[in-house]
Each structure stands twice: as structure tokens, then as C-alpha cells.
Motif scaffolding. Sequence first.
Motif, PDB file in Angstrom:
ATOM      1  N   LEU A  58     -52.537-115.142 -13.381  1.00  0.00           N
ATOM      2  CA  LEU A  58     -53.651-114.185 -13.427  1.00  0.00           C
ATOM      3  C   LEU A  58     -53.151-112.737 -13.470  1.00  0.00           C
ATOM      4  O   LEU A  58     -53.718-111.905 -14.177  1.00  0.00           O
ATOM      5  N   ARG A  59     -52.091-112.437 -12.743  1.00  0.00           N
ATOM      6  CA  ARG A  59     -51.522-111.085 -12.778  1.00  0.00           C
ATOM      7  C   ARG A  59     -51.037-110.753 -14.191  1.00  0.00           C
ATOM      8  O   ARG A  59     -51.274-109.668 -14.702  1.00  0.00           O
ATOM      9  N   GLY A  60     -50.348-111.715 -14.821  1.00  0.00           N
ATOM     10  CA  GLY A  60     -49.890-111.504 -16.194  1.00  0.00           C
ATOM     11  C   GLY A  60     -51.046-111.355 -17.156  1.00  0.00           C
ATOM     12  O   GLY A  60     -51.035-110.482 -18.032  1.00  0.00           O
ATOM     13  N   ALA A  61     -52.071-112.199 -16.998  1.00  0.00           N
ATOM     14  CA  ALA A  61     -53.253-112.111 -17.869  1.00  0.00           C
ATOM     15  C   ALA A  61     -53.943-110.763 -17.697  1.00  0.00           C
ATOM     16  O   ALA A  61     -54.326-110.128 -18.692  1.00  0.00           O
ATOM     17  N   ASP A  62     -54.087-110.304 -16.454  1.00  0.00           N
ATOM     18  CA  ASP A  62     -54.716-109.002 -16.219  1.00  0.00           C
ATOM     19  C   ASP A  62     -53.903-107.872 -16.833  1.00  0.00           C
ATOM     20  O   ASP A  62     -54.466-106.915 -17.369  1.00  0.00           O
ATOM     21  N   GLY A  63     -52.582-107.981 -16.759  1.00  0.00           N
ATOM     22  CA  GLY A  63     -51.720-106.951 -17.342  1.00  0.00           C
ATOM     23  C   GLY A  63     -51.771-106.912 -18.858  1.00  0.00           C
ATOM     24  O   GLY A  63     -51.542-105.860 -19.471  1.00  0.00           O
ATOM     25  N   LEU A  64     -52.057-108.053 -19.463  1.00  0.00           N
ATOM     26  CA  LEU A  64     -52.115-108.136 -20.928  1.00  0.00           C
ATOM     27  C   LEU A  64     -53.523-107.912 -21.474  1.00  0.00           C
ATOM     28  O   LEU A  64     -53.674-107.574 -22.654  1.00  0.00           O
ATOM     29  N   ALA A  65     -54.533-108.123 -20.650  1.00  0.00           N
ATOM     30  CA  ALA A  65     -55.924-108.026 -21.110  1.00  0.00           C
ATOM     31  C   ALA A  65     -56.192-106.671 -21.746  1.00  0.00           C
ATOM     32  O   ALA A  65     -55.802-105.633 -21.223  1.00  0.00           O
ATOM     33  N   GLY A  66     -56.827-106.708 -22.893  1.00  0.00           N
ATOM     34  CA  GLY A  66     -57.183-105.479 -23.593  1.00  0.00           C
ATOM     35  C   GLY A  66     -56.088-104.931 -24.490  1.00  0.00           C
ATOM     36  O   GLY A  66     -56.322-104.004 -25.256  1.00  0.00           O
ATOM     37  N   ARG A  67     -54.899-105.493 -24.398  1.00  0.00           N
ATOM     38  CA  ARG A  67     -53.812-105.057 -25.283  1.00  0.00           C
ATOM     39  C   ARG A  67     -54.007-105.756 -26.629  1.00  0.00           C
ATOM     40  O   ARG A  67     -54.384-106.912 -26.685  1.00  0.00           O
TER      41      ARG A  67
END
Length: 160
Positions: free
Chosen positions: A107-116
Motif C-alpha cells: 500500500l505504501r508503494g501504491a500510494d507513492g506511485l498513485a497519480g504518476r
Amino acid sequence: MNARDRDGEGRARSARPRDGLGRPLPYGVPGVERQPEGVVRSPGETVAEAQRLLDAGMPFHAHEVFEDAWKSGPEGEAPLWRGLAQLAVGLTHAARGNAVGGARLLLRGADGLAGRGDAYGIGVAGLVGWARDLANRVEAGERIDAAGEAPTLIGPPGPA
């Protein structure tokens, strides 16, 4: 073995062999060759090597490849490579049976990538969806096989 293993430059670094998920094995037991640290690769080489390792069920080692790109690449690209490294280590923990750590890192990785946006052919939005779905499955107690869950980095999302 010394009380504390050291690399060639004197930094603490375990010389114990590792398995495909990066877990330490007893000294003298054959293991999976570790990824060399500090390798500077092109983005395409990074993605290709990470995909090879993911497909082989070695997400811990893929995380190290992404970490090299994160630390050696342009500062503006660090969030991309860091997010991908977090996805790989999240898959590692999930496959080791660490549901809490695996889901948290996915989830941390997904949040960091979201919107990129997509970069270097990497389907970022698809990976975000893959990671969130996998995190939910891990939290629900599903057993995870690293190779079977390996995402496809280039092209349509989902397991390779």
C-alpha cells in the motif's frame, strides 16, 4: 566467520547466503547469488532486470535493482523507483507469510506511485491496482507465491 561480516570497504554486510526471498540461510549452505549493490543501469536495463527477477520469484532481489535506480538516478525519478522497490519488498514480505508487513509495503508503494504517469513503458496505474488488490488478499489471509504473483511491469497490468 567473524563476529560481524564486512564487505570489501569495511561496511557491515552479512556474508550468509540468502534464499530466493532474501532470507538468510546458514553459512555454507548454497543460496541465491546476491544482487551487486550500486550498479548504475539505464531505466530500460533496470526494468528488464527487475522483471527477470520478479518472474523468477525473487522480488527481494528485484527490490535491490529498483533501489539502485532510486539512489543513482535523477532526483525527480526517485519516487518512481522507490515506489517500485516498495512494491517488490511488499511482495517479498507477503510471500514470506508476513501479512501485515507485506500489505503495508504494498500500500505504501501504491500510494507513492498513485497519480504518476507511465514512465519507460511501466504501466504505473496498473501496478497501483495490482498492489492494492494483492494487499487486500494478503490481509484476508491468502497465501502468496512470489513467482505466481509477479506483476508485469511493461504492458497490461497483472501477473506475468
